[in-house]
Design an enzyme around this catalytic site. Structure first.
Site, mmCIF file in Angstrom:
data_model
loop_
_atom_site.group_PDB
_atom_site.id
_atom_site.type_symbol
_atom_site.label_atom_id
_atom_site.label_comp_id
_atom_site.label_asym_id
_atom_site.label_seq_id
_atom_site.Cartn_x
_atom_site.Cartn_y
_atom_site.Cartn_z
ATOM 1 N N CYS A 1 0.593 -1.447 -0.306
ATOM 2 C CA CYS A 1 -0.681 -0.144 0.570
ATOM 3 C C CYS A 1 1.115 0.927 0.249
ATOM 4 C CB CYS A 1 -1.277 -0.100 1.534
ATOM 5 S SG CYS A 1 0.074 -0.748 2.641
ATOM 6 N N LYS B 1 3.445 -9.542 4.174
ATOM 7 C CA LYS B 1 3.228 -9.480 3.196
ATOM 8 C C LYS B 1 4.163 -8.498 1.646
ATOM 9 C CE LYS B 1 0.721 -10.988 -0.983
ATOM 10 N NZ LYS B 1 -0.965 -11.794 -1.393
ATOM 11 N N THR C 1 1.907 -8.703 -6.551
ATOM 12 C CA THR C 1 2.062 -8.828 -7.857
ATOM 13 C C THR C 1 2.993 -7.861 -9.068
ATOM 14 O OG1 THR C 1 0.199 -6.915 -7.689
ATOM 15 C CG2 THR C 1 -0.565 -9.482 -8.189
ATOM 16 N N GLY D 1 -0.148 -14.957 -11.704
ATOM 17 C CA GLY D 1 0.057 -15.811 -12.255
ATOM 18 C C GLY D 1 0.941 -16.607 -12.639
ATOM 19 N N THR E 1 -4.037 -17.006 -9.016
ATOM 20 C CA THR E 1 -4.766 -16.168 -9.928
ATOM 21 C C THR E 1 -5.470 -17.653 -9.978
ATOM 22 O OG1 THR E 1 -3.190 -14.961 -10.380
ATOM 23 C CG2 THR E 1 -4.410 -15.968 -12.585
HETATM 24 C C1 LIG Z 1 -7.915 -10.357 -8.222
HETATM 25 C C2 LIG Z 1 -6.216 -10.447 -7.548
HETATM 26 C C3 LIG Z 1 -6.100 -9.641 -6.006
HETATM 27 C C4 LIG Z 1 -6.120 -10.161 -5.108
HETATM 28 N N1 LIG Z 1 -5.712 -9.405 -4.488
HETATM 29 C C5 LIG Z 1 -5.048 -9.176 -2.740
HETATM 30 C C6 LIG Z 1 -5.411 -8.441 -1.857
HETATM 31 O O1 LIG Z 1 -6.094 -7.867 -1.792
HETATM 32 N N2 LIG Z 1 -3.846 -8.634 -0.809
HETATM 33 C C7 LIG Z 1 -3.379 -9.374 -1.237
HETATM 34 O O2 LIG Z 1 -2.144 -9.144 -0.342
HETATM 35 N N3 LIG Z 1 -2.863 -9.649 -2.527
HETATM 36 C C8 LIG Z 1 -3.690 -9.886 -3.379
HETATM 37 N N4 LIG Z 1 -3.285 -10.084 -4.736
HETATM 38 C C9 LIG Z 1 -1.969 -10.703 -4.572
HETATM 39 C C10 LIG Z 1 -1.996 -12.190 -4.560
HETATM 40 O O3 LIG Z 1 -2.769 -12.380 -3.109
HETATM 41 C C11 LIG Z 1 -1.211 -13.424 -5.122
HETATM 42 O O4 LIG Z 1 0.096 -12.525 -4.150
HETATM 43 C C12 LIG Z 1 -0.453 -12.854 -6.341
HETATM 44 O O5 LIG Z 1 -1.563 -12.712 -6.964
HETATM 45 C C13 LIG Z 1 0.670 -14.015 -6.837
HETATM 46 O O6 LIG Z 1 -0.110 -15.134 -6.718
HETATM 47 P P1 LIG Z 1 -0.735 -16.044 -7.725
HETATM 48 O O7 LIG Z 1 0.200 -15.894 -8.889
HETATM 49 O O8 LIG Z 1 -0.949 -17.113 -7.068
HETATM 50 O O9 LIG Z 1 -1.980 -15.376 -8.160
HETATM 51 C C14 LIG Z 1 -4.795 -9.912 -5.463
HETATM 52 C C15 LIG Z 1 -3.871 -10.766 -6.605
HETATM 53 C C16 LIG Z 1 -5.330 -10.892 -7.143
HETATM 54 C C17 LIG Z 1 -5.279 -11.442 -9.140
#
Ligand SMILES: Cc1cc2nc3c(=O)[nH]c(=O)nc-3n(C[C@H](O)[C@H](O)[C@H](O)COP(=O)(O)O)c2cc1C
Length: 301
Positions: A130, A164, A192, A216, A265
């Site tokens: 943030c 995180k 991300t 992803g 994802t």
């Molecule tokens: C649609 C979406 C919403 C997300 N919202 C949050 C969130 O509210 N808080 C957070 O810490 N990470 C959030 N993330 C990040 C995921 O928790 C994760 O750290 C990141 O997507 C990498 O993992 P992945 O590639 O398996 O999605 C979000 C990711 C996506 C795709």
């Protein structure tokens, strides 16, 4: 002889039946998910002090092997979360890790105090992706701000806390180390990667917020390397994530040094991905005659 397989892991004294969870913000409200009880933990979407509507649409766009999102932490605020959602999560029989994000240091502290008073919260995750208002960068891009917020929260809670981290830094291991020194009980990584997608025909961004975050399978090898580099530097446990689609992917994170793994994802493509990952890890351990998942954590040196 009965072959008993241990999948349980421990973070700061909290025991998880297995190392597989779901990443914050990626699985709706979970009570739609089948067999949720089989997971090691639940991490709901980040909550803020006050409700906010999130970013204008479009909020997500598909990209090669991934997606870019800019949801903008749409949420109902911490009080509504505690009274309305937490009691439902508490009944799921799985440890609940609550993710919070503050607009100021004080907001982090107030939310952490409120959650500290909730017996059904196992751990508190600080989403540090943030803006750090003082410096116009993300908190997790600034080792000092990361350490300051971790230390402030640590002072007012007796539950374990997880920082995180954002991958949008020169050295995520250095930020993880700052969080560890400030008292974090674990780190969660990665969030991300800053990204944008342009619609050339319409000559504008495909994301309402203009830019967003990439997640992803496209990010997986980078995330695995970041977990590996960080594991060489810190002693506290790592919750690893970034494009996990199957057990092989999850095992890469575990061998690189993650104690737990989160599916994000890929739950959008197949809601049961996390359970498939768990079953695949069990099958791998059986095939390799490994009785304890802990033998695999940080296996690769
Ligand atoms: C649609 C979406 C919403 C997300 N919202 C949050 C969130 O509210 N808080 C957070 O810490 N990470 C959030 N993330 C990040 C995921 O928790 C994760 O750290 C990141 O997507 C990498 O993992 P992945 O590639 O398996 O999605 C979000 C990711 C996506 C795709």
């Amino acid at each position: 002889m009965v072959n008993i397989m241990n999948l349980s892991v421990n973070i700061a004294g909290v025991k998880f039946a297995n190392p597989v969870t779901v990443a914050s913000g990626t699985f709706s409200d979970a009570w739609d998910m089948k067999n949720i009880k089989q997971l090691g933990a639940l991490i709901p979407k980040t909550v803020m002090l006050n409700a906010q509507a999130g970013n204008p649409p479009p909020r997500i766009v598909e990209t090669p092997s991934g997606m870019v999102n800019a949801i903008g932490i749409e949420n109902d605020g911490i009080d509504a979360f505690i009274t309305q959602k937490l009691p439902i999560y508490a009944k799921m029989g799985v440890p609940v890790i609550v993710s919070i994000s503050g607009k100021t240091d004080e907001e982090f502290v107030i939310m952490a105090q409120k959650l500290n008073a909730c017996p059904s919260v196992a751990l508190i995750e600080l989403n540090l992706s943030c803006p750090n208002l003082k410096h116009k960068m993300l908190v997790a891009q600034d080792a000092e701000a990361t350490a300051r917020i971790v230390a402030l929260v640590k002072k007012v809670v007796n539950k374990p806390i997880i920082a995180k981290l954002s991958p949008n830094v020169t050295s995520i291991a250095d930020i993880a180390s700052a969080a560890e020194q400030a008292g974090a009980d674990a780190v969660s990584m990665v969030n991300t990667f800053q990204a944008m997608v342009i619609d050339v025909e319409k000559q504008k961004s495909k994301i309402g917020n203009f830019t967003g975050g990439l997640s992803g399978p496209a990010i997986r090898p980078i995330a695995v390397n970041m977990v590996y580099q960080t594991a060489q530097k810190i002693k506290i446990p790592i919750i690893g994530m970034g494009g996990i689609a199957n057990a092989d992917d999850a095992l890469q994170f575990i061998m690189a040094g993650a104690t737990m793994v989160a599916v994000g994802t890929m739950s959008f493509i197949e809601p049961d991905t996390a359970l498939q990952v768990l079953n695949g890890i069990k099958a791998y351990m059986r095939a390799k005659k490994i009785n304890d998942i802990r033998a695999l954590i940080g296996f690769l040196k």
